[in-house]
Design a protein around this motif. Structure first.
Motif, mmCIF file in Angstrom:
data_model
loop_
_atom_site.group_PDB
_atom_site.id
_atom_site.type_symbol
_atom_site.label_atom_id
_atom_site.label_comp_id
_atom_site.label_asym_id
_atom_site.label_seq_id
_atom_site.Cartn_x
_atom_site.Cartn_y
_atom_site.Cartn_z
ATOM 1 N N ASN B 167 39.592 44.480 26.481
ATOM 2 C CA ASN B 167 38.766 44.543 27.684
ATOM 3 C C ASN B 167 39.167 43.501 28.715
ATOM 4 O O ASN B 167 39.333 43.814 29.900
ATOM 5 C CB ASN B 167 37.297 44.353 27.312
ATOM 6 N N ILE B 168 39.298 42.268 28.273
ATOM 7 C CA ILE B 168 39.592 41.198 29.233
ATOM 8 C C ILE B 168 41.006 41.359 29.795
ATOM 9 O O ILE B 168 41.232 41.228 31.006
ATOM 10 C CB ILE B 168 39.423 39.819 28.565
ATOM 11 N N MET B 169 41.960 41.689 28.890
ATOM 12 C CA MET B 169 43.349 41.853 29.342
ATOM 13 C C MET B 169 43.447 43.018 30.316
ATOM 14 O O MET B 169 44.111 42.927 31.365
ATOM 15 C CB MET B 169 44.258 42.087 28.123
ATOM 16 N N SER B 170 42.757 44.118 30.034
ATOM 17 C CA SER B 170 42.835 45.275 30.920
ATOM 18 C C SER B 170 42.222 44.985 32.272
ATOM 19 O O SER B 170 42.717 45.423 33.313
ATOM 20 C CB SER B 170 42.148 46.479 30.275
ATOM 21 N N LEU B 171 41.158 44.206 32.285
ATOM 22 C CA LEU B 171 40.551 43.843 33.564
ATOM 23 C C LEU B 171 41.504 43.019 34.413
ATOM 24 O O LEU B 171 41.665 43.256 35.610
ATOM 25 C CB LEU B 171 39.269 43.045 33.330
ATOM 26 N N LEU B 177 47.363 44.765 39.177
ATOM 27 C CA LEU B 177 47.989 45.986 39.697
ATOM 28 C C LEU B 177 47.424 46.349 41.064
ATOM 29 O O LEU B 177 48.172 46.710 41.977
ATOM 30 C CB LEU B 177 47.778 47.143 38.722
ATOM 31 N N ILE B 178 46.133 46.240 41.218
ATOM 32 C CA ILE B 178 45.526 46.554 42.523
ATOM 33 C C ILE B 178 46.035 45.586 43.579
ATOM 34 O O ILE B 178 46.311 45.960 44.715
ATOM 35 C CB ILE B 178 43.997 46.527 42.421
ATOM 36 N N LEU B 179 46.170 44.308 43.168
ATOM 37 C CA LEU B 179 46.681 43.307 44.114
ATOM 38 C C LEU B 179 48.109 43.652 44.540
ATOM 39 O O LEU B 179 48.470 43.548 45.716
ATOM 40 C CB LEU B 179 46.637 41.920 43.461
ATOM 41 N N LEU B 180 48.887 44.101 43.586
ATOM 42 C CA LEU B 180 50.283 44.430 43.902
ATOM 43 C C LEU B 180 50.366 45.679 44.772
ATOM 44 O O LEU B 180 51.172 45.749 45.693
ATOM 45 C CB LEU B 180 51.075 44.656 42.599
ATOM 46 N N VAL B 181 49.506 46.658 44.485
ATOM 47 C CA VAL B 181 49.596 47.939 45.197
ATOM 48 C C VAL B 181 48.900 47.865 46.544
ATOM 49 O O VAL B 181 49.450 48.244 47.584
ATOM 50 C CB VAL B 181 48.986 49.067 44.335
ATOM 51 N N ALA B 182 47.641 47.326 46.543
ATOM 52 C CA ALA B 182 46.812 47.405 47.749
ATOM 53 C C ALA B 182 46.855 46.145 48.589
ATOM 54 O O ALA B 182 46.509 46.173 49.768
ATOM 55 C CB ALA B 182 45.371 47.702 47.355
ATOM 56 N N GLY B 183 47.220 45.025 48.003
ATOM 57 C CA GLY B 183 47.308 43.814 48.798
ATOM 58 C C GLY B 183 46.126 42.879 48.593
ATOM 59 O O GLY B 183 45.258 43.096 47.744
ATOM 60 N N PHE B 184 46.114 41.817 49.487
ATOM 61 C CA PHE B 184 45.129 40.736 49.370
ATOM 62 C C PHE B 184 43.699 41.253 49.611
ATOM 63 O O PHE B 184 43.487 42.106 50.464
ATOM 64 C CB PHE B 184 45.483 39.647 50.392
ATOM 65 N N LEU B 185 42.733 40.731 48.830
ATOM 66 C CA LEU B 185 41.287 41.051 48.894
ATOM 67 C C LEU B 185 40.930 42.445 48.356
ATOM 68 O O LEU B 185 39.768 42.745 48.175
ATOM 69 C CB LEU B 185 40.727 40.941 50.325
ATOM 70 N N PRO B 189 36.434 44.136 44.365
ATOM 71 C CA PRO B 189 35.453 44.915 43.581
ATOM 72 C C PRO B 189 35.745 44.864 42.087
ATOM 73 O O PRO B 189 34.809 44.780 41.271
ATOM 74 C CB PRO B 189 35.619 46.327 44.133
ATOM 75 N N ILE B 190 37.054 44.909 41.746
ATOM 76 C CA ILE B 190 37.376 44.886 40.319
ATOM 77 C C ILE B 190 37.063 43.511 39.712
ATOM 78 O O ILE B 190 36.729 43.392 38.539
ATOM 79 C CB ILE B 190 38.843 45.299 40.088
ATOM 80 N N LEU B 191 37.121 42.479 40.590
ATOM 81 C CA LEU B 191 36.751 41.134 40.116
ATOM 82 C C LEU B 191 35.227 41.038 39.896
ATOM 83 O O LEU B 191 34.770 40.336 38.985
ATOM 84 C CB LEU B 191 37.209 40.075 41.120
ATOM 85 N N MET B 192 34.455 41.726 40.732
ATOM 86 C CA MET B 192 33.000 41.778 40.515
ATOM 87 C C MET B 192 32.705 42.447 39.176
ATOM 88 O O MET B 192 31.832 42.000 38.416
ATOM 89 C CB MET B 192 32.321 42.589 41.639
ATOM 90 N N LEU B 193 33.465 43.509 38.928
ATOM 91 C CA LEU B 193 33.318 44.189 37.639
ATOM 92 C C LEU B 193 33.722 43.266 36.505
ATOM 93 O O LEU B 193 33.151 43.301 35.412
ATOM 94 C CB LEU B 193 34.177 45.458 37.639
#
Lengths: 249, 232
Positions: B167-171, B177-185, B189-193
């Motif tokens: 769980n922790i590793m996947s988060l 991955l989102i940071l790499l694909v979508a960029g900064f900030l 939302p995934i960090l809130m999760l």
């Protein structure tokens, strides 16, 4: 993803150290403080319980005292009511006695007033009767009646005892008064002689005789010797009769 | 030594012992908790301030949770279970700090914790009932079930380690991955999760450990308890 035995072992050691550290610096001190606070709370609760028990005892005492006061107040009220009842009865009895006394006094006053009224009426009746009789006798009065009354007077003078005659004599000697003879009709010579003889016999001495006529006597005559007066007239008899009747009442 | 996002980097070695970032982060967490505890407990008062109230609240909540599962052994289990919960919460959330990886994304760390739970079950069970009575529960209700008991012991320990690690590793991987694909900030939302997941996973791990230990403590007791009382 591989298992590192170094990390595995060091993590075990790390965790055991953390357990010891937290137990030593976190759990025990906090538990001690909580325990102390709990003891303090329990102590305060015990004190509060004790205070509550004391308060309950005090409340019970005050309630008991209040009950006693109520009982005393009730007894005092009962006693007061009894006293008031007794006082009322006493006052009522006194009032009744007073009323009875006043009633009796009123009855007595009423009786006296009635008696007085009756007496006045009787007296009035007597006087009226006397006036009526005088009026009646005035019509029937005359020298004959006067002669008979003179005879009665002479008889009365003769019947005077020595004890009755002596004060007359002594009185006449002291005053040296005149014998006054009042008659309704003029006295004839023989009548005057009989009368003077009878008086001389009583007084044992001669005195001047002064004759006066007074028709108010209706009939008969009245002899005044100093303070002593001897009446044998219709008027005097009627007066005597009225006085006798009043005295008899 | 090579390292990837799935395996933590070895920062230095002391002979055969390789010290990874997981260990260093764990030391940092331990140091932080120790300092915080020391500072807090230096100013303990009977009339607590806000921080002390919060600390007492945490301690009370942990104690109540343990008492709900093992009423007779709350004080005994508190240091281990409480430390497990506190450490896991802090360790799971530490991955939110920039440049810091959560220790629980390392299978070695979660396996160490799982092994500690495994050992604790037996330690508290034997300590409470004695060796023979404790071991006897593996033979109940029938000796035929012994292999299943043993398999259960191993699988639940492995499950503990892998569940937390996965769980922790996947988060963290998802956030990367989102940071790499979508960029900064973009990964906010995934960090809130991540926060929610970190708390949930810490709770699950601690609660499962508690249940396993309570099961070991009460296994012999349940065997001797009449059926009627158990139904009540």
């Amino acid at each position: 993803m591989e298992l590192s035995w170094s990390t595995f072992l060091l993590e075990i050691v790390n965790f055991l150290v953390l357990v010891w550290l937290l137990k030593r610096f976190f759990y025990k001190p906090l538990q001690a403080v909580i325990s102390r606070r709990q003891k303090g709370i329990e102590s305060r609760l015990a004190e509060a319980g004790k205070a509550q028990a004391e308060a309950r005892d005090l409340k019970q005492q005050y309630e008991q005292r209040l009950e006693n006061w109520k009982e005393e107040a009730r007894q005092a009220r009962d006693k007061l009511q009894r006293d008031i009842h007794a006082e009322r009865q006493k006052l009522q009895k006194e009032l009744e006695d007073s009323l009875q006394k006043q009633r009796e006094q009123a009855e007595i006053v009423q009786q006296r007033q009635q008696h007085e009224l009756r007496r006045q009426m009787e007296q009035q009746a007597m006087e009226q009767g006397s006036q009526f009789a005088a009026k009646l006798l005035q019509q029937g009065a005359g020298p004959e009646l006067q002669q008979r009354l003179l005879d009665l007077l002479l008889g009365s003078l003769e019947e005077l005892t020595e004890a009755q005659r002596r004060p007359l004599r002594e009185q006449m000697q002291e005053t040296a008064a005149v014998v006054e003879i009042v008659s309704a009709f003029p006295l004839e010579g023989p009548q005057r002689q009989d009368l003077e003889e009878a008086l001389r016999d009583v007084l044992q001495q001669d005195y001047p005789y002064h004759y006066i006529e007074d028709p108010k006597l209706l009939s008969g005559l009245r002899i005044t010797v100093g303070p002593w007066q001897l009446g044998a007239s219709v008027r005097d008899e009627l007066h005597a009769f009225v006085k006798l009747a009043q005295a008899a009442q | 030594m090579e390292h990837s996002e799935l395996s933590p980097a070895v920062l230095f070695s002391l002979g055969p012992v390789h010290v990874t970032s997981t260990i260093v982060t764990s030391w940092g967490i331990i140091l932080g908790l120790w300092l915080a505890s020391s500072l807090l407990c230096r100013r303990l008062r009977l009339t607590p301030g806000p921080v002390q109230t919060a600390a007492e609240g945490v301690l009370g909540a942990v104690e109540e949770a343990i008492r709900a599962v093992a009423p007779d052994h709350a004080r005994l289990l508190l240091p281990f279970i409480g430390t497990l919960w506190i450490f896991l919460v802090v360790a799971n959330l530490s991955g939110l700090l920039p440049g810091v990886h959560s220790p629980t994304r390392d299978l070695s760390a979660t396996a160490a914790l799982a092994i500690l739970v495994f050992l604790s079950v037996h330690w508290f069970g034997i300590r409470s009932q004695g060796l023979k009575p404790y071991l006897r529960h593996y033979l109940t209700p029938s000796p035929l079930l012994l292999p299943f008991h043993l398999i259960s012991e191993v699988t639940r320990t492995v499950a503990l380690a892998v569940r937390l690690f996965g769980n922790i590793m996947s988060l963290e991987m998802a956030a990367l991955l989102i940071l790499l694909v979508a960029g900064f900030l973009a990964p906010v939302p995934i960090l809130m999760l991540h926060i929610i997941e970190a708390l949930v996973q810490a709770y699950i791990f601690g609660m499962l450990a508690l249940i396993y230990i309570a099961g070991g403590l009460q296994s012999q007791q349940q065997r001797h308890t009449p059926q009627g009382e158990r139904d009540e």
